[in-house]
Design a protein around this motif. Structure first.
Motif, short mmCIF file in Angstrom:
data_model
loop_
_atom_site.label_atom_id
_atom_site.label_comp_id
_atom_site.label_asym_id
_atom_site.label_seq_id
_atom_site.Cartn_x
_atom_site.Cartn_y
_atom_site.Cartn_z
N HIS A 50 -20.38 -0.50 -4.02
CA HIS A 50 -18.98 -0.42 -4.41
C HIS A 50 -18.77 -0.19 -5.91
N ILE B 211 -7.58 -1.57 -1.69
CA ILE B 211 -8.49 -2.27 -0.78
C ILE B 211 -7.70 -3.12 0.21
N GLY B 212 -6.73 -3.86 -0.26
CA GLY B 212 -5.92 -4.70 0.65
C GLY B 212 -5.56 -6.02 0.01
N LEU C 293 -11.42 14.52 -2.50
CA LEU C 293 -12.16 15.50 -1.70
C LEU C 293 -11.13 16.23 -0.84
N ILE D 248 -10.35 1.78 -2.57
CA ILE D 248 -11.23 2.41 -1.60
C ILE D 248 -10.52 3.75 -1.30
N TYR D 249 -10.86 4.39 -0.22
CA TYR D 249 -10.17 5.65 0.08
C TYR D 249 -9.91 5.72 1.57
N LYS D 250 -9.06 6.67 1.95
CA LYS D 250 -8.89 6.94 3.37
C LYS D 250 -8.89 8.45 3.56
N TYR D 251 -9.22 8.88 4.77
CA TYR D 251 -9.22 10.30 5.07
C TYR D 251 -7.95 10.66 5.82
N GLN D 252 -7.31 11.74 5.38
CA GLN D 252 -6.18 12.29 6.12
C GLN D 252 -6.64 13.63 6.68
N LYS E 172 0.81 -1.23 0.00
CA LYS E 172 0.00 0.00 0.00
C LYS E 172 0.84 1.27 0.00
N ARG F 215 -9.40 13.39 1.19
CA ARG F 215 -9.78 12.00 0.95
C ARG F 215 -8.93 11.51 -0.22
N GLU G 136 -10.28 1.29 -10.96
CA GLU G 136 -11.02 2.09 -9.98
C GLU G 136 -11.80 1.22 -8.99
#
Lengths: 448, 448
Positions: free
Chosen positions: B407, B123-124, B106, B419-423, B23, B118, B415
């Motif tokens: 999804h 995903i993993g 975002l 997924i996404y993550k928030y910082q 990742k 964002r 795409e």
């Protein structure tokens, strides 16, 4: 018996049929329906509050018998100053958000007169299961209708009278609009929920809003996708170069602002080089705020050697291994010393719940390493884990916080209730006309 | 016995650990790894083709004994002119796509020095289960590495030698790069798959690429989210005002271009007003192309009264109710007359599989009604259902086609593996500083 099993199937089927009509209803009509819900609720305020009084009286009986907590009664109470107003205003707030339906997110010209569009569209039928708070029904109704989704609602049994009264008013309100009547349905018995969890043919997404046990039960009993989080085991790591004022402030806020929330911090990791400098300052502040500290040997030794008063040192507890896997949801914090940011990242990825984790550090490179390495919905730098919240993120509201790895992660607003569909607008083309030796695709971006 | 159960757990855990490293690996390194895979495969071409010959010989034995179809052997064959070149070129094609990782989707200023971002993130761990075609392993490896996901691959047993040879070369290639060795793993036995489906702790998404039975088995045996489609029951509705040339051309293409594909048409609905005009033209063309027509009474009566030659009329069959729920995957088409676009939409929403459905019509309003009302991943207007495909859509490639409601839906490219993550980047803020009577949030859009 057959009837008991058939009823939820019928209910789910009705929802599914309603959802197909609802999907095609314009945003202005969905907003108008929310205005109608608002107005009808306002007109029925006294009647709903009376129903809520019945729930409160029953709950107080139960509380006297020691079967219910006082905090649950507090969550039930719609009479509390401002609560009603917040509930109904919330419907208008959601109404006034941007329409999430039918937004173009991709547009490509495949060939002359062969245009591909991707548009956001409602998921279909949501099953939302929540606990005591009766105002949630109004909130979820607003989110569902705004996003064009049909919804089946199940609330905790303690709010039965309130829910039934509110649901009745919502039904009446919707009957004056173009929204199909099956779009919002209420389920009261727990048995019905069990049967609904089998309706993967009709229900597209389950959203449990409640404790760990509820979420796990639902995940274990359905093939329908579940969006939410079972645990909120958030961690703060204080790096070697942390600013001590920021560390103290952020940890205190994350632990004490609202300890029962899923975004409260449960584990504190500190770099070994600051265990006798910044850690004692954090500990002093937390102990003063009434927080119990469960420390590993290294952190306990460091705190015992610090200038903390003996009375403080005396109440520092030894952590067990299980403490680092525990969501306390109260004024308790597990503390551990680590030797590097890498060790902190590894600890979080193993013991955390993928919800929200913070690093307190000054060095940007270290912070970036932490935020890239921690596999959580929220990775924060010098900010409290408590910011992980749909309202705080600016989404207006949230349906919940997801720790899923697909679809939606973190605080989920209206966007998380959407999927998309592809529209291809052609002129009679067949796919066999294209390919090697035949017509090429243009694949040009269409501006939108 | 314990070993047999433990091995897949260990394998899944290894994948999960690898995925966390992967990742955080920059896009340039992931692309370089794909170059290495390409080069090593090219260097090992002869050795892999020899392994493939063993699979082919075994398959021919089986085919002689009537245990395998000839079409399966065709899918196995890597010696077919152009197949090897396509396989390895596909790796470079995926390598050269835009990096899907770390894209900002975002950005919001919550307050001064409190910025929310964002970002897309992998995903993993993916578990991809596919059938005979050995080149899929190279394709999936490319997609997984490009998207920063670890992958566990399981292919059909008929390709065992080819898979093992290709997987070996991929492992060797990756060992020369910064990609952790557990990032791409191969599983050979069916028992291992069963055990892997239990590893929801480590595996984030299962992608079955294969027939209906495989997909259903997987959906029924795992709690891990499954992305794909069991059925591809596509329908074309020909409206009253359809252009007859477009109708004939699109239906012919959709049925005969590749009848075994999931995006081939299986049901034809025609408006009653054209049952004696356009329907006979479509029928004549389909019958000439060798398509069997299974007609409801109204359409059969109309065709029998038409100017079709008696020999054609004689081979028109009666449809059973089940025909409208059947994915034939061959040159057979169910035909039915409906009285309106609304009836067509309802038929499709009940009998279709949510894959791709087309309307042939000239009136834009009718087409819009159809595209809004049909709840499918693809809703097409005057274009063949066969366009529902990642390459044709311009995604470069696809991991599959999804009929899920969350999804990703329709053809899924890179795409769909994100997924996404928030910082949140702060300056020591606590959430308790904000709210009514305290600091307000800015919630300003940050340009990016």
């Amino acid at each position: 018996m057959a009837t008991a099993a058939a009823a939820p199937t019928e209910l789910a089927r009705t929802s599914s049929l309603a959802s197909r009509v609802l999907k095609a209803i314009p945003g202005s009509d969905r907003s108008a329906a929310l205005t109608a819900v608002f107005e009808h609720l306002q007109a029925a305020k006294d009647q709903i509050l009376e129903a809520n009084r019945k729930d409160l009286e029953a709950a107080e009986e139960q509380a006297k018998a020691g079967k219910l907590s006082l905090s649950l009664i507090k969550r039930l109470d719609l009479w509390k100053p401002g609560k009603w107003e917040d509930m109904v205003q919330g419907i208008l707030d959601v109404r006034d958000l941007e329409d999430p339906v039918g937004k173009i997110t991709l547009a490509t010209k495949l060939d002359q007169n062969l245009d591909l569009y991707r548009l956001t569209s409602p998921i279909g039928v949501l099953l939302v299961i929540f606990e005591a708070r009766p105002e949630v029904i109004a909130n979820i109704t607003a989110l569902a209708l705004k996003s064009g989704n049909a919804v089946i609602l199940k609330g905790g049994k303690e709010s039965t009278h309130s829910f039934a009264a509110i649901a009745n008013v919502i039904s009446t309100a919707l009957s004056t609009t173009s929204i199909p009547p099956g779009s919002v349905q209420l389920v009261l018995s727990r048995e019905d929920v069990k049967a609904l969890l089998d309706q993967d043919q009709y229900i597209d997404l389950v959203i449990p809003r409640g404790g760990n046990e509820l979420v796990r039960y639902i995940k274990d009993h359905t093939k329908i996708p579940v969006m939410g989080h079972a645990d909120g085991l958030c961690t703060i790591y204080v790096h070697a170069d942390a600013d001590d004022a920021k560390a103290v402030k952020v940890v205190l806020d994350a632990k004490t602002d609202y300890p029962a929330a899923c975004n409260a911090v449960e584990t504190l990791l500190v770099h070994q080089s600051i265990s006798s400098t910044i850690l004692p300052k954090i500990a002093a502040t937390l102990l003063a705020a009434g927080v119990s500290l469960r420390c590993d040997t290294t952190s306990k030794t460091a705190l015992e050697a610090s200038s903390l008063p003996p009375s403080s040192k005396a109440i520092i507890q030894d952590a067990t291994a299980a403490d680092y896997d525990t969501e306390f949801l109260e004024l308790t914090l597990a503390v551990k010393v680590v030797s590097s940011v890498e060790e902190a990242v590894e600890h979080i990825n193993i013991h955390g719940s993928g919800h929200t984790d913070t690093i307190i550090a000054e060095d940007k490179e270290v912070a970036e390493k932490f935020m890239a390495g921690v596999d959580s919905a929220g990775v924060f730098w010098n900010a409290s884990t408590r910011f992980a919240d749909g309202f705080r993120y600016g989404f207006g509201t949230e349906v919940g916080i997801s720790t899923n790895k697909i679809h939606a992660r973190g605080p989920v607003g209206l966007e998380g209730l959407m999927i998309y569909k592809y529209q291809l607008r052609g002129n009679g083309q067949g796919a066999g006309e294209y390919g090697s030796g035949k017509k090429p695709f243009l694949h040009q971006k269409i501006e939108y």
